[in-house]
Design a protein around this motif. Structure first.
Motif, PDB file in Angstrom:
ATOM      1  N   TRP A 146       0.813  -1.215   0.000  1.00 10.50           N
ATOM      2  CA  TRP A 146       0.000   0.000   0.000  1.00 10.50           C
ATOM      3  C   TRP A 146       0.846   1.266   0.000  1.00 10.50           C
ATOM      4  O   TRP A 146       0.339   2.355  -0.250  1.00 10.50           O
ATOM      5  CB  TRP A 146      -0.913   0.007   1.227  1.00 10.50           C
ATOM      6  CG  TRP A 146      -0.152  -0.099   2.517  1.00 10.50           C
ATOM      7  CD1 TRP A 146       0.250  -1.243   3.137  1.00 10.50           C
ATOM      8  CD2 TRP A 146       0.316   0.979   3.332  1.00 10.50           C
ATOM      9  NE1 TRP A 146       0.935  -0.955   4.296  1.00 10.50           N
ATOM     10  CE2 TRP A 146       0.984   0.404   4.438  1.00 10.50           C
ATOM     11  CE3 TRP A 146       0.233   2.370   3.255  1.00 10.50           C
ATOM     12  CZ2 TRP A 146       1.582   1.176   5.448  1.00 10.50           C
ATOM     13  CZ3 TRP A 146       0.823   3.136   4.253  1.00 10.50           C
ATOM     14  CH2 TRP A 146       1.481   2.532   5.339  1.00 10.50           C
ATOM     15  N   GLN A 147       2.125   1.136   0.296  1.00  7.30           N
ATOM     16  CA  GLN A 147       2.973   2.330   0.398  1.00  7.30           C
ATOM     17  C   GLN A 147       3.230   2.928  -0.977  1.00  7.30           C
ATOM     18  O   GLN A 147       3.122   2.258  -2.004  1.00  7.30           O
ATOM     19  CB  GLN A 147       4.282   1.985   1.114  1.00  7.30           C
ATOM     20  CG  GLN A 147       4.067   1.579   2.567  1.00  7.30           C
ATOM     21  CD  GLN A 147       5.370   1.355   3.302  1.00  7.30           C
ATOM     22  OE1 GLN A 147       6.374   1.997   3.027  1.00  7.30           O
ATOM     23  NE2 GLN A 147       5.357   0.441   4.265  1.00  7.30           N
ATOM     24  N   ASP A 148       3.603   4.200  -0.993  1.00  4.59           N
ATOM     25  CA  ASP A 148       3.687   4.988  -2.229  1.00  4.59           C
ATOM     26  C   ASP A 148       4.977   4.675  -2.985  1.00  4.59           C
ATOM     27  O   ASP A 148       5.924   5.471  -3.007  1.00  4.59           O
ATOM     28  CB  ASP A 148       3.605   6.476  -1.881  1.00  4.59           C
ATOM     29  CG  ASP A 148       3.511   7.339  -3.121  1.00  4.59           C
ATOM     30  OD1 ASP A 148       3.175   6.809  -4.186  1.00  4.59           O
ATOM     31  OD2 ASP A 148       3.798   8.549  -3.019  1.00  4.59           O
ATOM     32  N   GLN A 149       5.024   3.486  -3.581  1.00  8.16           N
ATOM     33  CA  GLN A 149       6.186   3.074  -4.356  1.00  8.16           C
ATOM     34  C   GLN A 149       5.771   2.805  -5.799  1.00  8.16           C
ATOM     35  O   GLN A 149       4.677   2.303  -6.060  1.00  8.16           O
ATOM     36  CB  GLN A 149       6.803   1.800  -3.770  1.00  8.16           C
ATOM     37  CG  GLN A 149       7.280   1.938  -2.336  1.00  8.16           C
ATOM     38  CD  GLN A 149       8.562   2.741  -2.229  1.00  8.16           C
ATOM     39  OE1 GLN A 149       9.522   2.508  -2.951  1.00  8.16           O
ATOM     40  NE2 GLN A 149       8.580   3.705  -1.327  1.00  8.16           N
ATOM     41  N   VAL A 150       6.656   3.114  -6.737  1.00 11.52           N
ATOM     42  CA  VAL A 150       6.391   2.812  -8.136  1.00 11.52           C
ATOM     43  C   VAL A 150       6.485   1.301  -8.326  1.00 11.52           C
ATOM     44  O   VAL A 150       7.385   0.660  -7.787  1.00 11.52           O
ATOM     45  CB  VAL A 150       7.419   3.523  -9.033  1.00 11.52           C
ATOM     46  CG1 VAL A 150       7.281   3.078 -10.480  1.00 11.52           C
ATOM     47  CG2 VAL A 150       7.240   5.031  -8.932  1.00 11.52           C
ATOM     48  N   PRO A 151       5.561   0.689  -9.061  1.00 13.48           N
ATOM     49  CA  PRO A 151       5.638  -0.758  -9.288  1.00 13.48           C
ATOM     50  C   PRO A 151       6.897  -1.135 -10.057  1.00 13.48           C
ATOM     51  O   PRO A 151       7.521  -0.305 -10.721  1.00 13.48           O
ATOM     52  CB  PRO A 151       4.369  -1.053 -10.107  1.00 13.48           C
ATOM     53  CG  PRO A 151       3.987   0.249 -10.713  1.00 13.48           C
ATOM     54  CD  PRO A 151       4.392   1.298  -9.718  1.00 13.48           C
ATOM     55  N   ASP A 152       7.262  -2.397  -9.943  1.00 10.01           N
ATOM     56  CA  ASP A 152       8.450  -2.888 -10.622  1.00 10.01           C
ATOM     57  C   ASP A 152       8.298  -2.744 -12.138  1.00 10.01           C
ATOM     58  O   ASP A 152       7.340  -3.235 -12.730  1.00 10.01           O
ATOM     59  CB  ASP A 152       8.677  -4.353 -10.256  1.00 10.01           C
ATOM     60  CG  ASP A 152       9.844  -4.936 -11.018  1.00 10.01           C
ATOM     61  OD1 ASP A 152      10.903  -4.291 -11.028  1.00 10.01           O
ATOM     62  OD2 ASP A 152       9.685  -6.016 -11.606  1.00 10.01           O
ATOM     63  N   LEU A 153       9.254  -2.061 -12.768  1.00  7.84           N
ATOM     64  CA  LEU A 153       9.238  -1.853 -14.219  1.00  7.84           C
ATOM     65  C   LEU A 153      10.450  -2.487 -14.885  1.00  7.84           C
ATOM     66  O   LEU A 153      10.697  -2.261 -16.072  1.00  7.84           O
ATOM     67  CB  LEU A 153       9.206  -0.349 -14.531  1.00  7.84           C
ATOM     68  CG  LEU A 153       7.990   0.426 -14.021  1.00  7.84           C
ATOM     69  CD1 LEU A 153       8.207   1.925 -14.200  1.00  7.84           C
ATOM     70  CD2 LEU A 153       6.728  -0.025 -14.752  1.00  7.84           C
ATOM     71  N   GLY A 154      11.228  -3.252 -14.120  1.00  2.00           N
ATOM     72  CA  GLY A 154      12.413  -3.873 -14.684  1.00  2.00           C
ATOM     73  C   GLY A 154      13.536  -2.900 -14.980  1.00  2.00           C
ATOM     74  O   GLY A 154      14.373  -3.158 -15.856  1.00  2.00           O
ATOM     75  N   ILE A 155      13.581  -1.784 -14.275  1.00  2.00           N
ATOM     76  CA  ILE A 155      14.613  -0.770 -14.541  1.00  2.00           C
ATOM     77  C   ILE A 155      15.454  -0.497 -13.302  1.00  2.00           C
ATOM     78  O   ILE A 155      16.056   0.572 -13.169  1.00  2.00           O
ATOM     79  CB  ILE A 155      13.972   0.550 -15.028  1.00  2.00           C
ATOM     80  CG1 ILE A 155      12.974   1.092 -13.985  1.00  2.00           C
ATOM     81  CG2 ILE A 155      13.288   0.362 -16.374  1.00  2.00           C
ATOM     82  CD1 ILE A 155      12.483   2.492 -14.281  1.00  2.00           C
ATOM     83  N   ALA A 156      15.522  -1.448 -12.377  1.00  2.00           N
ATOM     84  CA  ALA A 156      16.212  -1.215 -11.107  1.00  2.00           C
ATOM     85  C   ALA A 156      17.664  -0.792 -11.292  1.00  2.00           C
ATOM     86  O   ALA A 156      18.196   0.004 -10.514  1.00  2.00           O
ATOM     87  CB  ALA A 156      16.132  -2.464 -10.237  1.00  2.00           C
ATOM     88  N   GLU A 157      18.315  -1.322 -12.337  1.00  2.00           N
ATOM     89  CA  GLU A 157      19.739  -1.008 -12.514  1.00  2.00           C
ATOM     90  C   GLU A 157      19.992   0.470 -12.769  1.00  2.00           C
ATOM     91  O   GLU A 157      21.103   0.966 -12.546  1.00  2.00           O
ATOM     92  CB  GLU A 157      20.332  -1.836 -13.665  1.00  2.00           C
ATOM     93  CG  GLU A 157      19.832  -1.483 -15.053  1.00  2.00           C
ATOM     94  CD  GLU A 157      18.551  -2.222 -15.437  1.00  2.00           C
ATOM     95  OE1 GLU A 157      18.184  -2.192 -16.633  1.00  2.00           O
ATOM     96  OE2 GLU A 157      17.915  -2.814 -14.545  1.00  2.00           O
ATOM     97  N   HIS A 158      18.983   1.210 -13.194  1.00  2.00           N
ATOM     98  CA  HIS A 158      19.161   2.637 -13.465  1.00  2.00           C
ATOM     99  C   HIS A 158      19.122   3.487 -12.196  1.00  2.00           C
ATOM    100  O   HIS A 158      19.333   4.701 -12.264  1.00  2.00           O
ATOM    101  CB  HIS A 158      18.098   3.111 -14.460  1.00  2.00           C
ATOM    102  CG  HIS A 158      18.212   2.445 -15.807  1.00  2.00           C
ATOM    103  ND1 HIS A 158      19.212   2.744 -16.699  1.00  2.00           N
ATOM    104  CD2 HIS A 158      17.456   1.477 -16.393  1.00  2.00           C
ATOM    105  CE1 HIS A 158      19.068   2.001 -17.783  1.00  2.00           C
ATOM    106  NE2 HIS A 158      18.008   1.225 -17.628  1.00  2.00           N
ATOM    107  N   PHE A 159      18.850   2.849 -11.054  1.00  2.00           N
ATOM    108  CA  PHE A 159      18.876   3.553  -9.764  1.00  2.00           C
ATOM    109  C   PHE A 159      20.162   3.280  -8.991  1.00  2.00           C
ATOM    110  O   PHE A 159      20.316   3.762  -7.868  1.00  2.00           O
ATOM    111  CB  PHE A 159      17.700   3.109  -8.889  1.00  2.00           C
ATOM    112  CG  PHE A 159      16.358   3.570  -9.368  1.00  2.00           C
ATOM    113  CD1 PHE A 159      15.827   4.778  -8.931  1.00  2.00           C
ATOM    114  CD2 PHE A 159      15.613   2.801 -10.240  1.00  2.00           C
ATOM    115  CE1 PHE A 159      14.584   5.209  -9.358  1.00  2.00           C
ATOM    116  CE2 PHE A 159      14.355   3.215 -10.672  1.00  2.00           C
ATOM    117  CZ  PHE A 159      13.842   4.422 -10.234  1.00  2.00           C
TER     118      PHE A 159
END
Length: 474
Positions: free
Chosen positions: A392-405
């Protein structure tokens, strides 16, 4: 200045915060009052969705998964047997919920979450902090704090250091919180729980779960190993809650609650906690900040404490780094309290409600029976898992782009090349990575995974860029 930031406390929250600051090249000293920690079997913690995704964004998820697999093997469990969540010790598993619940489905599969050894987690984070140039100093207890508008003098047991910012990640008895004068309102405890790893002379006398007028017992035999006991007594709080837990104390609690006649022949390790529930009224006083248990304490039902602290760390880290680097908008650092305090309040309410349900009085037991019926439905079980998981927390769903963070910057992701938006984003190219990837629409995502803007309105996009990533010289 000796260091830009001093973090009091070398536990997982302090180390994760140090890593977040280290990504921005901030000079960090982690002052840990104790020494390096030993591995303890009981030191297992549950990780929720926001925590798993935060670790994924920083490239730490593979290490965590290995540690989780070791924990499951240690307890003789397979992933499918691991409970997903509980409410007042009413457990629900993967087979009990709606598998395609939209809020759960939009994140990584919940099976990625689980328990992890605290020692392994701390070791992983300490290694990453060292890679980023963070100094960790053991045997460095904070004994004095003197803050002014330009920085903080921190006394570390007779050795004084000067820093621009001090962050207390030093636990529920935080010296930083006390020395810096933070308010810490809340409620006093009703129960005491003792967790112990023991050898028993007649384990067959011990039930796996027992509720009596004196309290409750949870018993978990470890395959080919000792036994884990959870013993909770209501209305009995020891005078010295910090005294070592002895075999005699655990045996007395076992006798009081169960009366089974089983004797403890060896005590490997034991700990004690109460349901004291308190929260700092603000997480910042001038140049001193709090995170983790230093900012909020509550009973550890559902494994919320570590996750709550990790959420504090990833929210605070990039904002404090932006403030130090001079590009933060006025008030950015104050959004740390305004965003994280309500989450801490939710966790406190969630855990206090469970305390009420666990009381041994007839009314609480009647209510618990009704709640158990509700949690035996798919809707009820799914609700609890959704809440405990943090979906429920305000996080963007997984988009497969974690490496860009990985570098700690924000990310602008677009489903297609957009020249106007890309030109706008170039003004913040040292703070935001631009990615073309599959997404429902244009999304501007903060370094902590929180959505800052979505859509096609370039004026609104520029406002969001400026709000979260500061002004730039054109």
């Amino acid at each position: 200045m000796d260091h830009e930031v001093v973090i009091a406390g070398g536990g997982p929250v302090g180390l994760l915060l140090a890593c977040e600051l280290g990504l921005a090249g901030v000079s960090v000293l982690v002052a840990e009052r104790g020494g390096p920690q030993d591995r303890e079997l009981m030191d297992q913690r549950a990780l929720n969705l926001p925590t798993i995704e935060a670790l994924d964004r920083r490239g730490l998820l593979d290490g965590v998964r290995k540690a989780q697999a070791n924990s499951l093997k240690m307890f003789g469990l397979g992933r499918e047997e691991e409970p997903l969540a509980h409410f007042a010790l009413i457990f629900v598993g993967a087979r009990d919920i709606h598998a395609e619940d939209p809020e759960l489905a939009r994140h990584r599969p919940f099976a990625d979450c689980g328990v992890v050894g605290l020692y392994e987690l701390r070791t992983l984070l300490a290694a990453r902090a060292a890679e980023l140039g963070v100094e960790v100093r053991y045997g460095a207890a904070v004994t004095g704090v003197a803050a002014d508008e330009h920085g903080v003098e921190v006394d570390l047991g007779g050795h004084r250091v000067r820093t621009q910012w001090l962050v207390g990640c030093d636990g529920s008895h935080s010296a930083v919180r006390k020395l810096a004068g933070f308010d810490f309102p809340g409620v006093e405890p009703e129960f005491t729980t003792r967790h112990a790893m023991v050898e028993l002379d007649r384990p067959e006398l011990m039930p796996l779960e027992l509720f009596t007028d004196a309290g409750m017992l949870m018993h978990a035999p470890i395959p080919d190993g000792p036994h884990l006991l959870g013993l909770t007594e209501f209305g009995r709080v020891p005078a010295d809650r910090n005294a070592p837990v002895t075999l005699e104390e655990v045996q007395a609690s076992l006798d009081l609650i169960s009366g089974s006649g089983a004797r403890i022949t060896r005590l490997h390790t034991a700990s004690r906690y109460t349901d004291t529930t308190r929260q700092a009224s603000t997480y910042r006083r001038g140049r001193v900040l709090l995170a983790g248990d230093a900012a909020h304490v509550h009973p550890p039902f559902g494994g919320q404490g570590l996750n709550l602290g990790f959420g504090d760390a990833v929210n605070l880290g990039w904002k404090l780094a932006a403030t130090l680097r001079g590009w933060a908008q006025p008030g950015l650092l104050d959004t740390y309290t305004s965003e994280r305090h309500p989450v801490g309040k939710w966790v406190q309410d969630w855990t206090m409600a469970q305390t009420a349900l666990l009381r041994p009085d007839p009314r609480s037991r009647a209510l618990r029976t009704i709640l158990r019926d509700l949690l035996n439905t798919r809707d009820g079980a799914t609700y609890v898992v959704r809440q405990v998981s943090g979906a429920w927390q305000d996080q963007v769903p997984d988009l497969g782009i974690a490496e860009h963070f990985r570098d700690g910057r924000g990310v602008l992701v677009s489903p297609r090349a957009d020249a106007r938006l890309a030109e706008l984003a170039q003004r913040w190219r040292d703070r935001v990575n631009v990615v073309t990837a599959e997404a429902p629409e244009n999304l501007l995502i903060r370094p902590d995974g929180v959505l800052a803007w979505r859509g096609d309105d370039l004026i609104a996009a520029e406002t969001a860029f400026t709000t979260w990533f500061g002004t730039v010289v054109r």
